[in-house]
Motif scaffolding. Structure first.
Motif, short mmCIF file in Angstrom:
data_model
loop_
_atom_site.label_atom_id
_atom_site.label_comp_id
_atom_site.label_asym_id
_atom_site.label_seq_id
_atom_site.Cartn_x
_atom_site.Cartn_y
_atom_site.Cartn_z
N GLN A 55 22.04 26.31 -21.38
CA GLN A 55 22.92 27.13 -21.17
C GLN A 55 22.74 28.41 -21.98
OE1 GLN A 55 25.27 28.11 -24.38
NE2 GLN A 55 26.15 29.68 -22.83
N ARG A 56 22.07 28.43 -23.00
CA ARG A 56 21.56 29.50 -23.86
C ARG A 56 20.39 30.31 -23.08
NH1 ARG A 56 20.76 28.28 -29.84
NH2 ARG A 56 22.98 28.27 -29.66
N ALA A 57 19.38 29.37 -22.60
CA ALA A 57 18.31 30.20 -21.85
C ALA A 57 18.75 30.74 -20.56
CB ALA A 57 17.27 28.99 -21.51
N LEU A 58 19.84 30.10 -19.90
CA LEU A 58 20.17 30.60 -18.73
C LEU A 58 20.78 32.15 -18.80
CD1 LEU A 58 21.95 27.57 -16.85
CD2 LEU A 58 19.98 28.91 -15.91
N LEU A 59 21.89 32.02 -19.88
CA LEU A 59 22.31 33.30 -20.48
C LEU A 59 21.16 34.52 -20.83
CD1 LEU A 59 25.05 34.72 -20.37
CD2 LEU A 59 25.33 34.13 -22.73
N GLU A 60 20.54 34.09 -21.87
CA GLU A 60 19.46 35.16 -22.65
C GLU A 60 18.44 35.47 -21.52
OE1 GLU A 60 18.73 33.25 -26.30
OE2 GLU A 60 20.83 33.66 -26.96
N THR A 66 26.73 30.20 -18.02
CA THR A 66 27.45 28.61 -17.75
C THR A 66 27.97 28.41 -18.80
OG1 THR A 66 25.32 27.73 -18.32
CG2 THR A 66 25.33 28.19 -16.17
N VAL A 67 28.58 27.11 -18.94
CA VAL A 67 29.22 26.68 -20.27
C VAL A 67 28.60 25.22 -20.49
CG1 VAL A 67 31.47 27.87 -20.15
CG2 VAL A 67 31.21 25.78 -18.97
N GLU A 68 28.71 25.14 -21.85
CA GLU A 68 28.18 23.60 -22.29
C GLU A 68 29.45 22.88 -22.36
OE1 GLU A 68 26.17 21.43 -25.96
OE2 GLU A 68 27.12 23.41 -26.25
N LEU A 97 16.87 27.48 -12.81
CA LEU A 97 16.78 26.19 -12.88
C LEU A 97 15.46 25.47 -12.52
CD1 LEU A 97 20.19 25.12 -11.74
CD2 LEU A 97 19.24 25.59 -14.06
N ARG A 98 14.82 26.43 -11.56
CA ARG A 98 13.46 25.65 -11.06
C ARG A 98 12.59 26.14 -12.51
NH1 ARG A 98 13.81 28.35 -5.31
NH2 ARG A 98 14.78 26.38 -4.32
N VAL A 99 12.54 27.38 -12.80
CA VAL A 99 11.66 27.45 -14.31
C VAL A 99 12.11 26.69 -15.32
CG1 VAL A 99 11.42 29.32 -15.91
CG2 VAL A 99 11.66 29.98 -13.68
N LEU A 100 13.34 26.41 -15.83
CA LEU A 100 13.58 25.66 -16.77
C LEU A 100 13.22 24.11 -16.49
CD1 LEU A 100 17.23 27.18 -17.67
CD2 LEU A 100 14.70 27.68 -19.02
N ALA A 101 13.33 23.43 -15.28
CA ALA A 101 13.26 22.22 -15.27
C ALA A 101 11.69 22.14 -15.28
CB ALA A 101 13.59 21.81 -13.71
N ARG A 102 10.74 23.23 -14.84
CA ARG A 102 9.43 22.98 -15.00
C ARG A 102 8.89 22.93 -16.33
NH1 ARG A 102 8.20 26.71 -11.08
NH2 ARG A 102 8.18 28.43 -12.59
N GLU A 103 9.55 24.08 -17.15
CA GLU A 103 9.14 24.12 -18.58
C GLU A 103 9.38 22.72 -19.26
OE1 GLU A 103 9.90 28.94 -19.01
OE2 GLU A 103 11.37 27.67 -19.79
N ALA A 104 10.69 22.28 -19.09
CA ALA A 104 10.92 21.07 -19.77
C ALA A 104 10.02 19.89 -19.26
CB ALA A 104 12.51 20.43 -19.30
N ALA A 105 9.71 19.76 -17.97
CA ALA A 105 8.63 18.73 -17.48
C ALA A 105 7.20 19.01 -18.24
CB ALA A 105 8.51 18.56 -16.33
N GLY A 106 6.87 20.12 -18.40
CA GLY A 106 5.53 20.22 -18.91
C GLY A 106 5.71 19.93 -20.47
#
Length: 109
Positions: A55-60, A66-68, A97-106
């Protein structure tokens, strides 16, 4: 009036499906709402990261609001589309979301 409400509901459902279908196959991203739910709301998680972090990454980082939310003992990120939501805004969400999912997978690899 019922016809107008039907049109509005159809539009919200179309907008919601627009972004959900584009992220449905992202590794690590779990949609917790059916693709055809007939509502403006949808929730998801990304493996290896908390809902608060997402949520924080999406906003900042991406300017996407979005909301948690807590569902039972699970934290989820909730996205709500509005009649004023544009496909451009949803494309920004999808790209983020593509970026964040890729980063989390990494991180978890």
């Amino acid at each position: 009036a019922p016809h107008v409400l039907g049109v509005l509901a159809d539009r919200l459902n179309w907008l919601r499906s627009y972004w959900m279908r584009r992220v449905a196959e992202l590794p690590g991203l779990r949609l917790l709402t059916p693709l055809d739910g007939g509502t403006a709301l949808a929730a998801f998680t990304i493996d290896g990261t908390t809902a608060r972090e997402v949520q924080r990454a999406l906003l900042e980082r991406f300017g996407v609001f979005t909301v948690e939310r807590h569902v039972g003992d699970t934290s989820v990120v909730r996205v709500t589309v509005a009649l004023t939501t544009t496909t451009g805004e949803l494309d920004r969400l999808v790209d983020a979301l593509r970026v964040l999912a890729r980063e989390a997978a990494g991180r978890s690899a």
